[in-house]
Design a protein around this motif. Structure first.
Motif, PDB file in Angstrom:
ATOM      1  N   ARG A  44      56.073  35.923  45.169  1.00 49.47           N
ATOM      2  CA  ARG A  44      54.644  35.830  44.898  1.00 49.47           C
ATOM      3  C   ARG A  44      53.832  35.908  46.196  1.00 49.47           C
ATOM      4  N   ASP A  97      50.998  38.655  47.146  1.00 52.91           N
ATOM      5  CA  ASP A  97      49.647  38.296  47.581  1.00 52.91           C
ATOM      6  C   ASP A  97      49.271  39.019  48.876  1.00 52.91           C
ATOM      7  N   ARG A 145      48.559  42.624  48.027  1.00 54.67           N
ATOM      8  CA  ARG A 145      47.260  42.753  47.350  1.00 54.67           C
ATOM      9  C   ARG A 145      46.107  42.618  48.349  1.00 54.67           C
ATOM     10  N   ASP A 188      35.496  44.011  36.915  1.00 57.14           N
ATOM     11  CA  ASP A 188      35.855  42.594  36.842  1.00 57.14           C
ATOM     12  C   ASP A 188      35.414  41.894  38.119  1.00 57.14           C
ATOM     13  N   THR A 197      35.566  38.877  38.851  1.00 55.83           N
ATOM     14  CA  THR A 197      36.477  37.811  39.282  1.00 55.83           C
ATOM     15  C   THR A 197      37.612  38.361  40.130  1.00 55.83           C
ATOM     16  N   ALA A 198      37.743  39.685  40.178  1.00 59.40           N
ATOM     17  CA  ALA A 198      38.785  40.383  40.960  1.00 59.40           C
ATOM     18  C   ALA A 198      40.194  40.074  40.477  1.00 59.40           C
ATOM     19  N   ARG A 199      40.350  39.602  39.255  1.00 61.73           N
ATOM     20  CA  ARG A 199      41.703  39.439  38.713  1.00 61.73           C
ATOM     21  C   ARG A 199      42.331  40.792  38.419  1.00 61.73           C
ATOM     22  N   SER A 200      41.512  41.720  37.922  1.00 62.24           N
ATOM     23  CA  SER A 200      41.967  43.085  37.662  1.00 62.24           C
ATOM     24  C   SER A 200      41.037  44.021  38.409  1.00 62.24           C
ATOM     25  N   ASP A 224      43.916  49.081  36.565  1.00 62.15           N
ATOM     26  CA  ASP A 224      44.815  48.393  37.502  1.00 62.15           C
ATOM     27  C   ASP A 224      46.061  47.974  36.739  1.00 62.15           C
ATOM     28  N   SER A 231      48.029  44.274  39.064  1.00 64.12           N
ATOM     29  CA  SER A 231      47.544  42.920  39.351  1.00 64.12           C
ATOM     30  C   SER A 231      47.943  41.906  38.292  1.00 64.12           C
ATOM     31  N   GLU A 232      48.052  42.327  37.033  1.00 66.11           N
ATOM     32  CA  GLU A 232      48.461  41.415  35.963  1.00 66.11           C
ATOM     33  C   GLU A 232      49.820  41.798  35.386  1.00 66.11           C
ATOM     34  N   VAL A 281      42.549  40.630  30.899  1.00 70.89           N
ATOM     35  CA  VAL A 281      41.385  41.035  31.690  1.00 70.89           C
ATOM     36  C   VAL A 281      41.379  42.543  31.897  1.00 70.89           C
TER      37      VAL A 281
END
Length: 369
Positions: free
Chosen positions: A235, A239, A242, A265, A267-270, A286, A289-290, A300
Motif C-alpha cells: 500500500r 501511495d 499515485r 471527483d 475528493t481525488a479518490r478517483s 481511472d 485508484s479504486e 466513486v
C-alpha cells in the motif's frame, strides 16, 4: 541515476512538459510542468509574447521543485510560447482535420533504460517526424507511461520484502526510509523517461492527456491474490506511485488540494477526467485508484464516469480512452485452467487485468451500457 538527470542543455532540470486542459471560447487551456533544483528560480513563461506567467509550486522533494504554469493559447495555426530563452511552437488550430497521436506501453519490464536510445525510442522518433510534417494538437497517453517494475530494486528492504513469504509480507511495516526510496525511484524514473530526447521534444510542443495503468505502479496492481494490496508495504508503494502519477501525469498537487475542472471527483479518490475540444470530447476513467481483484472501478469511479458522459457538446464525438483494453479475446477458459495448474497462478494477475476477465464480466457489460 542522478548523473543522467544532470545531462541537460537548458538551465533547469527537466521540462517543459505540456498538459491539455480543454479548449474553451477559442482558447486552448494548457498547463506546463517544469522541474528545477531546489534553489533555482523558475523562468518566466510568455504565451505568444504577451504577458509574464509565473508558476505555482506543486511539490518539493529530494532537492527538486515541481512547478506548474497555467496559460492559454489562441485556437489558431502558428501558436507558440517562450520559456526563459527557449521558444516552443504549439499547434492549437483544432480545426476540421484534427491530428492526434496516441501512445501507450512506453517501455519494457526489464532493462528498459539499458537499451540504446535510438532503439528504445524508434517509434517516438517516427512521431517526431510526423509532427514536424503535420503537427499534432494533442498527445494521448493510454497507460504505462513508465515501466516502474524495477522499483523492487530501489532499496534492500523492498527487495527482501518482495522475496519474502506471504505471512512475512503481511507483518512487515513500511518504514520512512523505504517510503523515501520508493518515491524517489518513481520521480527519478519519470524525469529520466520524459527527458529522453524524442519524448522531451514532443511533450514540450504537444499538450498531453494521460491516464495511468499497472506498470506506472508495478505489474498487475489490483489483481494480486492473498490480500496483497492491503499489506502495508504494497500500500505504501502504491501511495508513492499515485503521488508521482498526480504530479507527473496529471500535473496537479499530489495532495489533491486543487484540481482542474476536467477532474470531476474533487475528493481525488478517483482521478478520471474529461476534456472538451472542438468536435471531440475525450474521457478517461481511472481504472487503478479504486482497483480490486473483483472490480476495475469503485463506486466513486463509476459515478464520475456516468457524470462525464452527460451534457457533452451536441456536435462532439466522444473518445473514451480506457487504459485496460475494452475489446479483446475472452480468456475465461484459460483463467480456469490456470487455477488448477501447478505454478501457473503467477500469470493469473495478467489475465484478471482485463475487462473481459471472469471476475469483471458484469462490470464489462455495465461499461458498454
Amino acid at each position: 541515476m542522478d548523473e543522467a538527470l544532470d545531462d541537460t542543455s537548458v538551465p533547469w532540470l527537466a521540462g517543459p512538459f505540456l498538459f491539455g486542459r480543454g479548449c474553451y471560447a477559442g482558447s486552448a487551456k494548457i498547463a506546463a510542468l517544469l522541474v528545477t533544483y531546489h534553489d533555482d528560480t523558475p523562468p518566466v513563461l510568455s504565451p505568444m509574447g504577451e504577458g509574464r506567467i509565473m508558476p505555482v509550486k506543486l511539490a518539493e522533494k529530494f532537492d527538486r521543485s515541481y512547478w506548474r504554469y497555467d496559460f492559454t493559447l489562441p485556437q489558431q495555426a502558428g501558436a507558440w510560447y517562450d520559456l526563459g530563452e527557449e521558444h516552443f511552437p504549439v499547434s492549437t488550430d483544432f480545426g476540421d482535420n484534427l491530428d492526434l497521436a496516441f501512445v501507450s506501453c512506453n517501455g519494457q519490464e526489464q532493462g528498459d533504460l539499458d537499451r540504446p536510445i535510438a532503439q528504445r525510442n524508434a517509434l517516438w522518433a517516427d512521431l517526431c517526424h510526423g509532427h514536424d510534417v503535420k503537427p499534432f494538437s494533442l498527445l494521448l497517453h493510454g497507460g504505462d507511461q513508465i515501466y516502474a517494475d524495477m522499483v523492487w530494486q530501489c532499496h534492500p528492504d523492498i527487495t527482501a520484502w518482495h522475496k519474502a513469504s506471504n505471512s512475512a509480507k503481511k507483518s512487515a511495516i513500511f518504514t520512512d526510509e523505504m517510503a523515501d526510496a520508493v518515491l524517489k525511484f518513481y520521480l527519478d524514473h519519470y524525469i529520466i523517461v520524459y527527458s529522453l530526447p524524442q519524448i522531451a521534444y514532443l511533450m514540450a510542443r504537444v499538450p498531453s492527456v494521460m491516464m495511468w495503468d499497472d506498470h506506472d505502479i508495478f505489474d498487475g496492481w489490483g489483481s494480486h491474490a492473498g490480500g496483497f494490496q492491503e499489506m502495508a508495504v504494497a500500500r505504501g508503494m502504491y501511495d508513492a506511485a499515485r503521488y508521482a502519477f498526480m504530479l507527473m501525469q496529471l500535473c496537479i498537487p499530489p495532495d489533491g488540494s486543487t484540481l482542474p475542472e476536467g477532474i470531476y471527483d474533487k475528493t481525488a479518490r478517483s482521478l478520471g477526467w474529461r476534456y472538451d475540444y472542438p468536435g471531440i470530447t475525450i474521457i478517461a476513467p481511472d481504472l487503478r485508484s479504486e482497483r480490486r481483484r473483483d472490480a476495475l472501478m469503485g463506486d466513486v469511479g463509476w459515478h464520475m464516469l456516468e457524470k462525464m458522459v452527460r451534457n457533452v457538446p451536441q456536435s462532439n464525438r466522444i473518445l473514451l480512452m480506457s487504459s485496460v483494453p475494452a475489446i479483446g479475446p475472452r480468456l475465461s477458459v484459460v483463467e480456469a485452467i490456470l487455477q488448477v495448474m501447478p505454478r501457473a497462478q503467477k500469470y493469473e494477475d495478467d489475465l484478471r487485468d482485463q475487462w473481459q476477465s471472469r471476475a469483471h464480466r458484469r462490470e464489462w457489460c455495465r461499461f458498454w451500457n
